[in-house]
Each structure stands twice: as structure tokens, then as C-alpha cells.
Enzyme design. Structure first.
Site, PDB file in Angstrom:
ATOM      1  N   GLU A  39       0.882  -1.168   0.000  1.00 21.99           N
ATOM      2  CA  GLU A  39       0.000   0.000   0.000  1.00 21.99           C
ATOM      3  C   GLU A  39       0.918   1.217   0.000  1.00 21.99           C
ATOM      4  OE1 GLU A  39      -3.398   2.044   2.873  1.00 21.99           O
ATOM      5  OE2 GLU A  39      -2.852  -0.045   3.209  1.00 21.99           O
ATOM      6  N   ASP A  50      -5.334   9.002   9.221  1.00 22.97           N
ATOM      7  CA  ASP A  50      -4.080   8.461   9.722  1.00 22.97           C
ATOM      8  C   ASP A  50      -3.693   9.095  11.051  1.00 22.97           C
ATOM      9  OD1 ASP A  50      -3.232   6.629   7.599  1.00 22.97           O
ATOM     10  OD2 ASP A  50      -3.263   8.420   6.351  1.00 22.97           O
TER      11      ASP A  50
END
EC number: 4.2.1.20
Length: 251
Positions: A39, A50
């Protein structure tokens, strides 16, 4: 033995941090250590899904001058050798142009995208474009989704379904009972189900129960941003963790 032999490991790293060559070397080493899918994160100034570790890597990469040409350079050297997805936020994809991104993905052999802040309805509208280029756009499900919503989200799911382990940001280590959401996903889709958020070498075995794979990001990136380590030491640490996770989820 696990109930599903060869559970998959998806490994997130931030593209071009600290530089393009390191990213390529790390990615290919991770593959050797058991990472099934890379990824490849596209640095963005406001990575809303995140946690602080990946956010820091994003901001440093941008401050070092990251440009999309860096992503493409890295991709040209990883995607021919390992299954690779681009992970990023809606803004960079739309500014560059979704179709142009998919054309580039086709050029390098990138298999698809992970865009956590792309609304489901917008993703549905893009489905014909993704089909045109034979690319996957990964679907997200969360503990807060109703059974009806899960059915709607995963009807056209491709490659794998990304199950968010809790309502929050990556790397914060919270946990919730996911048995109901797993049951609902299995009811409506045969697409493999992977779990992300808070997965590391300590939690992976427990979190992988009932699913087909795990997605690991902060547990890798925290070593990438550790300036006390040399690049070779960073790669050694990360590949050791990847190997440990891959072994634990398949015990």
C-alpha cells in the site's frame, strides 16, 4: 492451524520517505519478508484517517519536496515485482484527474486505489471508470455501519474489503467487538475481508481471527521516521516485523 491458510499481509509505507530509492528497496525487501500487497502512500498535508506516525511521515515527505513524479518513479520499480495499490486522499486524485491517475496506474501495473475519505456515493459514480481500466477501488466498512449500509457498500467490492477495526484513526490501538460486522460482510460478499487500524506484531494474531488478511501501517512507518536508525537498520527492523506478523496470522 488457522481457519484460513495463508492469510494476507498488506503493508503501508509512505512513498519517497526519506527518498525514492529507499522506498523501492524497502518495498522489495518487505515482499521477500512476506508482504503480499504494498500500500504505497501518497503524501498529503491533511491525512485525516491516519494517526500521528503516518501524518508525520506525510508532512516530512512533503517538506522534502515530494511530487507525483516521485510516486510514479517508485511505482515503476515496485509494481512490476509486487502487488501494489496507491493509497491517498481525494484531493490529490481529483487535482491530478482520476482518469489520468488510472491511466498512470495502468502504465505501471498498479492494481488500484485506497481512498479513505472518498464518499461511497462518489466512489459508486467512478465505478465505470475503474472498470474501464480494470482497477479496484477498495471498499471500507466500519463498526458504525448498519447491516443495510454494509450491503450497499460491498455489493461492488473488488480485490478486498478494508474493515476499519474501530471508529478513529490508524495506529491508536483501540479495539471493538467485530464479530457482528464480520458476520454481516460474509452474508453479502465473498470478497476477501482484511482488517486495518491498530494492527502490529502484538495485536495481529488476535485481530486476524475471522478475516482473510491484515493491513499494517504505523507499525512499519514508526521505524521509517526513526532518525536514530540507518536506512539499512530501518529495512532490517521492518522486514523482521513483517515476517513475524505473516507467521503469526498463519499459525
Amino acid at each position: 492451524m488457522s481457519e484460513n491458510i495463508d492469510k494476507k499481509l498488506v503493508g503501508y509505507i509512505t512513498a519517497s520517505y526519506p527518498d525514492n530509492n529507499f522506498t523501492v528497496d524497502l518495498a522489495l525487501s518487505m515482499k521477500e519478508a512476506g508482504v503480499d500487497t504494498l500500500e504505497l502512500g501518497i503524501p498529503f498535508s491533511d491525512p485525516v484517517a491516519d494517526g500521528p506516525v503516518i501524518e508525520k511521515a506525510n508532512l516530512i515527505a512533503l517538506n522534502k519536496g515530494f511530487k507525483l513524479k516521485d510516486l510514479f518513479e517508485v511505482s515503476s520499480k515496485t509494481a512490476p515485482h509486487m502487488d501494489t495499490l496507491w493509497m491517498g486522499y481525494t484531493n490529490p486524485f481529483y487535482r491530478y484527474g482520476i482518469e489520468k491517475f488510472l491511466q498512470k496506474a495502468d502504465e505501471f501495473g498498479i492494481k488500484g486505489t485506497i481512498i479513505p475519505d472518498l464518499p461511497f456515493e462518489m466512489a459508486e459514480n467512478l465505478l465505470p471508470l475503474y472498470k474501464k481500466y480494470n482497477k479496484a477501488n477498495i471498499s471500507f466498512v466500519a463498526p458504525t455501519d448498519s447491516q443495510e449500509r454494509i450491503k450497499e457498500i460491498i455489493t461492488d467490492s473488488q480485490k478486498f474489503i478494508y474493515m476499519v477495526a474501530y471508529a478513529g484513526i490508524t495506529g491508536s490501538g483501540q479495539s471493538e467487538d467485530l464479530s457482528k460486522i464480520i458476520e454481516n460482510v460474509r452474508k453479502y460478499s465473498k470478497t476477501p475481508l482484511y482488517i486495518g487500524f491498530g494492527v502490529d506484531e502484538n495485536t495481529c494474531k488476535e485481530k486476524s481471527k475471522g478475516v482473510d488478511g491484515v493491513i499494517v501501517g504505523s507499525a512499519f512507518v514508526k521505524h521509517i521516521i526513526d532518525d536514530s536508525l540507518s536506512n539499512n537498520e530501518k529495512i532490517s527492523k521492518i522486514t523482521a516485523i513483517a515476517k513475524e506478523i505473516k507467521e503469526k496470522i498463519n499459525e
